[in-house]
Design a protein around this motif. Structure first.
Motif, PDB file in Angstrom:
ATOM      1  N   LEU A 158       0.740   3.794  -2.783  1.00 33.37           N
ATOM      2  CA  LEU A 158       0.549   5.798  -2.729  1.00 33.37           C
ATOM      3  C   LEU A 158       1.923   6.714  -2.934  1.00 33.37           C
ATOM      4  O   LEU A 158       1.270   7.637  -3.317  1.00 33.37           O
ATOM      5  CB  LEU A 158       0.663   5.499  -0.926  1.00 33.37           C
TER       6      LEU A 158
ATOM      7  N   THR B 158       1.173  -1.585   0.224  1.00 29.22           N
ATOM      8  CA  THR B 158       0.200   0.207  -0.065  1.00 29.22           C
ATOM      9  C   THR B 158       0.677   1.558  -0.180  1.00 29.22           C
ATOM     10  O   THR B 158       0.420   2.658  -0.898  1.00 29.22           O
ATOM     11  CB  THR B 158      -0.868  -0.080   0.909  1.00 29.22           C
TER      12      THR B 158
ATOM     13  N   ALA C  52       1.185   7.396  -6.705  1.00 29.25           N
ATOM     14  CA  ALA C  52       0.060   7.806  -6.508  1.00 29.25           C
ATOM     15  C   ALA C  52       0.205   9.064  -6.481  1.00 29.25           C
ATOM     16  O   ALA C  52      -0.997  10.131  -6.790  1.00 29.25           O
ATOM     17  CB  ALA C  52      -1.034   7.378  -6.218  1.00 29.25           C
ATOM     18  N   GLY C  53       1.218   9.772  -5.898  1.00 26.91           N
ATOM     19  CA  GLY C  53       1.628  10.875  -5.696  1.00 26.91           C
ATOM     20  C   GLY C  53       1.029  11.518  -4.097  1.00 26.91           C
ATOM     21  O   GLY C  53       0.963  12.832  -4.377  1.00 26.91           O
ATOM     22  N   LEU C  54       0.713  10.809  -3.440  1.00 23.41           N
ATOM     23  CA  LEU C  54       0.144  10.997  -2.402  1.00 23.41           C
ATOM     24  C   LEU C  54       1.005  11.319  -0.739  1.00 23.41           C
ATOM     25  O   LEU C  54       0.674  11.580   0.001  1.00 23.41           O
ATOM     26  CB  LEU C  54      -0.474  10.415  -1.958  1.00 23.41           C
ATOM     27  N   LEU C  55       2.130  10.037  -1.608  1.00 16.37           N
ATOM     28  CA  LEU C  55       3.181  10.599  -0.046  1.00 16.37           C
ATOM     29  C   LEU C  55       4.833  10.200  -1.061  1.00 16.37           C
ATOM     30  O   LEU C  55       4.868   9.743  -1.085  1.00 16.37           O
ATOM     31  CB  LEU C  55       2.951   8.690   0.356  1.00 16.37           C
ATOM     32  N   ALA C  56       5.397  11.390   0.321  1.00 17.61           N
ATOM     33  CA  ALA C  56       6.685  11.749  -0.486  1.00 17.61           C
ATOM     34  C   ALA C  56       7.433   9.934  -0.264  1.00 17.61           C
ATOM     35  O   ALA C  56       7.518   9.908   1.132  1.00 17.61           O
ATOM     36  CB  ALA C  56       7.387  12.392  -0.535  1.00 17.61           C
TER      37      ALA C  56
ATOM     38  N   TRP D  92      -6.617   5.568  -9.243  1.00 17.50           N
ATOM     39  CA  TRP D  92      -5.923   4.709  -8.301  1.00 17.50           C
ATOM     40  C   TRP D  92      -7.173   4.311  -7.299  1.00 17.50           C
ATOM     41  O   TRP D  92      -7.957   4.988  -6.819  1.00 17.50           O
ATOM     42  CB  TRP D  92      -4.835   5.512  -6.605  1.00 17.50           C
TER      43      TRP D  92
ATOM     44  N   VAL E 298      -2.838   8.067   4.589  1.00 23.05           N
ATOM     45  CA  VAL E 298      -3.265   8.281   3.997  1.00 23.05           C
ATOM     46  C   VAL E 298      -4.599   8.432   3.505  1.00 23.05           C
ATOM     47  O   VAL E 298      -6.100   9.278   2.998  1.00 23.05           O
ATOM     48  CB  VAL E 298      -2.297   8.342   2.696  1.00 23.05           C
ATOM     49  N   ALA E 299      -5.173   7.780   3.308  1.00 23.04           N
ATOM     50  CA  ALA E 299      -6.246   6.695   2.072  1.00 23.04           C
ATOM     51  C   ALA E 299      -7.412   6.298   3.686  1.00 23.04           C
ATOM     52  O   ALA E 299      -6.655   5.980   4.512  1.00 23.04           O
ATOM     53  CB  ALA E 299      -6.309   5.755   1.809  1.00 23.04           C
TER      54      ALA E 299
ATOM     55  N   PRO F 150      -7.556   2.591  -4.479  1.00 20.36           N
ATOM     56  CA  PRO F 150      -7.198   2.160  -2.655  1.00 20.36           C
ATOM     57  C   PRO F 150      -8.327   0.526  -2.148  1.00 20.36           C
ATOM     58  O   PRO F 150      -8.785   0.423  -2.415  1.00 20.36           O
ATOM     59  CB  PRO F 150      -7.133   3.347  -1.501  1.00 20.36           C
TER      60      PRO F 150
ATOM     61  N   VAL G 213      -0.281  16.933  -1.107  1.00 17.33           N
ATOM     62  CA  VAL G 213      -0.099  16.233  -1.001  1.00 17.33           C
ATOM     63  C   VAL G 213       1.084  16.452  -2.431  1.00 17.33           C
ATOM     64  O   VAL G 213       1.422  16.887  -3.316  1.00 17.33           O
ATOM     65  CB  VAL G 213      -0.889  14.805  -1.511  1.00 17.33           C
ATOM     66  N   PRO G 214       2.804  14.882  -2.424  1.00 22.41           N
ATOM     67  CA  PRO G 214       2.962  13.864  -1.210  1.00 22.41           C
ATOM     68  C   PRO G 214       2.332  14.472   0.008  1.00 22.41           C
ATOM     69  O   PRO G 214       3.620  15.528  -0.386  1.00 22.41           O
ATOM     70  CB  PRO G 214       3.714  13.194  -2.068  1.00 22.41           C
ATOM     71  N   ALA G 215       1.996  13.432   1.006  1.00 26.38           N
ATOM     72  CA  ALA G 215       2.609  13.948   2.273  1.00 26.38           C
ATOM     73  C   ALA G 215       3.883  13.537   2.864  1.00 26.38           C
ATOM     74  O   ALA G 215       4.107  12.765   1.918  1.00 26.38           O
ATOM     75  CB  ALA G 215       1.411  13.750   3.067  1.00 26.38           C
ATOM     76  N   ARG G 216       4.940  14.817   3.267  1.00 24.96           N
ATOM     77  CA  ARG G 216       6.262  14.223   3.440  1.00 24.96           C
ATOM     78  C   ARG G 216       6.060  13.078   4.537  1.00 24.96           C
ATOM     79  O   ARG G 216       6.788  12.666   4.719  1.00 24.96           O
ATOM     80  CB  ARG G 216       7.283  15.375   4.103  1.00 24.96           C
TER      81      ARG G 216
ATOM     82  N   PRO H   9       6.444  11.398  -9.194  1.00 27.24           N
ATOM     83  CA  PRO H   9       5.633  11.926  -8.572  1.00 27.24           C
ATOM     84  C   PRO H   9       5.854  13.110  -7.186  1.00 27.24           C
ATOM     85  O   PRO H   9       4.742  13.531  -6.822  1.00 27.24           O
ATOM     86  CB  PRO H   9       4.930  10.455  -8.483  1.00 27.24           C
TER      87      PRO H   9
END
Lengths: 315, 288
Positions: free
Chosen positions: A55, A51, A58-62, A88, B287-288, A90, B276-279, A75
């Motif tokens: 993420l 997961t 999908a460009g949601l988490l660095a 994406w 996140v989800a 989830p 986002v993207p969150a660091r 991303p």
């Protein structure tokens, strides 16, 4: 089912990805390359980092470290470029219960900047695709879990993504819906999309994917059935054979140079490296007078390969 | 776009709250009228409208923060925020849509009080321009309250705690400011004037409203209507600081400015938390 096809640019490339949640290292130097036009399974136990990886893609988490490109874009630096081409879904998501299925898809059509006149038609098209057209005007609150799951899948492809990330898409689906999902996912890849599907239910993955990547402890621990693409080492796939006469089958396999395992169902299982090899073996057996009644890829193969990779990783 | 969605989400419950809101205000206004009608020196119309404005403001302080205090954390909890963030929507679009939906809702609540305002007009003597300014200010104040709730919903993950946080800020503005104003006199020498202490009262929404609304009657007096009376006292207060009894300067620009900056800060904070993207995620956060 895997039609090798021309080798395309990898749609997803990750090098040395790391990410930690507090003390938990979710990704620990993960390397991955997924070609376009293929459906690749992301297999691993719970907590393996699947997961987290999705993420990031999908460009949601660095990520904390490492590099990643999705459809040629980074991303982290260009999240909008990535999100434009990435769909994406989830593993856990909600839907707006107060909207109808049609409105829900139109809303996301707007969120993906689809031209206004196109949104209703696109929504209807998608509802038909996931066999929910008779539910278009139903408030989402009245949909079953499986129907919501299908709606969520439809949502993830509203903008015709070139890279599709599906996190446990088949959970909650009945067998028919699962077959539908498989068909729809395959159609996405036939149209050139790269699909990455995660699951821990291996049998449901096997029927829709070209190949698999095993993830455990935040790393890739093995690959399976990737002979056709990505430049990854080819892996063996198990095939199940059954003949009218067991003895002649065993003899035929032996003369062909294959070490066959006995199988509980009265057949034999051999490991072959490609469909080509399978066809060759069958032709040889039949030519040799073995009365073969059944030969098919063993559906438990992915599971065995996964377990084997797990053993390999832990030893 | 997201706003239309939010509205729908509210559904039937929303109408119940709106009805309740109207009935409570109707009751309060009737009480105010009954209280004032015995006194011949009181002009009924302005008195009722001034009371109505104060009632609406008080109730808005109770209702409006709750319109947004669950907007972002609620969607996170329901697992709908991440899929929105994964689209091409910009963080500020999501935040402003939430804020806009809440302001629209607040506007509907204000619109529901219009029949009551008409009742006040029917009693006669209400300055229409002042009434208009009152409604404008109520809408601005509602926006500020909604922005406070929005920031709380972005910063505090749990719904109930976010509501508490939002109301804590609102109470600091409404009740905290007079308390601090009062406390600021402790230790001050006898006979020391108010000086610039009026600034401590300025952020109070009631102060801003009372000070900014032009006289409902022909002139601002101590008596007549509660809103105008309060405004009169406030001007007296400030003029004390400047020692110029002739034409005391207004307090509301300072207060309103403070509130608008507060709202802008709150909204910026919310936008930032949607990026986002969150660091980094806080422990246990998904996140989800």
């Amino acid at each position: 089912m895997a039609a090798g096809g021309p080798r395309a640019e990898p749609a997803i490339v990750a090098h040395g990805l790391t990410h930690s949640f507090g003390a938990v290292r979710a990704l620990d130097g993960l390397d991955l390359s997924v070609p376009a036009g293929r459906v690749v399974a992301l297999v691993g136990p719970n907590g393996a980092g699947k997961t987290t990886l999705l993420l990031i893609l999908a460009g949601l988490l660095a990520p904390d470290g490492g590099s990643v490109t999705v459809a040629g874009a980074d991303p982290v630096r260009n999240p909008f470029e990535v999100r434009r081409v990435v769909g994406w879904m989830p593993d856990f998501f909600g839907v707006y219960d107060g909207l109808t299925a049609q409105e829900y898809l139109e809303l996301f059509g707007a969120a993906y900047r689809l031209p206004r006149p196109e949104r209703p038609t696109r929504a209807r098209e998608l509802l038909a695709l996931v066999q929910l057209e008779d539910r278009a005007a139903t408030p989402i609150a009245g949909l079953s879990r499986g129907q919501k799951q299908r709606l969520g899948f439809a949502r993830s492809i509203v903008h015709r993504p070139r890279v599709l990330l599906l996190d446990e898409p088949a959970s909650g689906l009945d067998p028919r819906a699962r077959v539908n999902l498989r068909d729809v996912v395959r159609r996405q890849s036939d149209e050139g999309a790269c699909v990455l599907v995660s699951s821990h239910v291996l049998s449901e993955l096997e029927e829709m994917t070209d190949s698999a990547v095993f993830v455990e402890g935040g790393r890739v621990t093995g690959e399976y059935g990737t002979a056709g693409g990505g430049g990854a080492p080819s892996a063996l796939r198990a095939w199940r054979l059954r003949a009218l006469d067991r003895g002649s089958l065993a003899a035929g396999l032996e003369s062909a140079g294959h070490a066959a395992r006995e199988n509980g169902g009265g057949g034999s299982v051999v490991d072959l490296e490609s469909e080509q090899a399978a066809a060759d073996l069958l032709a040889r057996l039949v030519a040799g007078g073995v009365r073969v009644v059944e030969m098919r890829p063993d559906s438990g193969g992915l599971e065995r390969a996964f377990l084997a990779s797990g053993r390999g990783a832990s030893s | 776009m997201v706003s239309e969605l939010r509205q729908r989400l509210r559904g039937a419950r929303w109408w119940v709250v709106l009805g309740l809101w109207f009935l409570v205000l109707l009751g309060l206004l009737a009480l105010a009228r009954a209280a004032a009608s015995g006194t011949a020196s009181i002009e009924l119309g302005p008195f009722m409208f001034g009371s109505l404005a104060l009632f609406v403001l008080s109730l808005a302080c109770l209702v409006v923060p709750s319109l947004t205090s669950g907007a972002i954390n609620g969607e996170r909890q329901a697992g709908t925020m991440a899929v929105l963030q994964a689209t091409l929507l910009r963080p500020w679009e999501i935040a402003l849509a939430k804020l806009g939906a809440a302001v629209l809702t607040a506007a509907a609540f204000l619109a529901a009080t219009l029949p009551l305002a008409l009742w006040c007009f029917a009693e006669g003597g209400v300055n229409a321009g002042a009434a208009l300014v009152t409604y404008l200010l109520l809408l601005v104040t509602s926006t500020v309250l909604a922005a406070i709730g929005l920031a709380a919903s972005a910063l505090v993950r749990r719904g109930a705690l976010a509501a508490v946080a939002a109301y804590a800020v609102v109470f600091a503005l409404t009740i905290g400011t007079p308390i601090v104003f009062g406390l600021s006199f402790i230790g001050a020498g006898e006979g020391s004037g108010i000086g610039s202490r009026w600034v401590l009262l300025a952020p109070n929404p009631v102060v801003v409203l009372a000070d900014a609304v032009p006289p409902l009657t022909r002139e601002r007096t101590e008596l007549g209507d509660p809103l105008g009376g309060l405004g009169f006292l406030l001007r007296e207060l400030r003029s004390d600081s400047f020692g110029q009894p002739g034409n005391p300067p207004a307090i509301w620009p300072v207060g309103l400015g403070f509130q608008i900056i507060l709202a802008a800060l709150a909204t910026t904070l919310a936008v930032d938390r949607l990026r986002v993207p969150a660091r980094r995620l806080r422990p246990g956060e998904r996140v989800a």
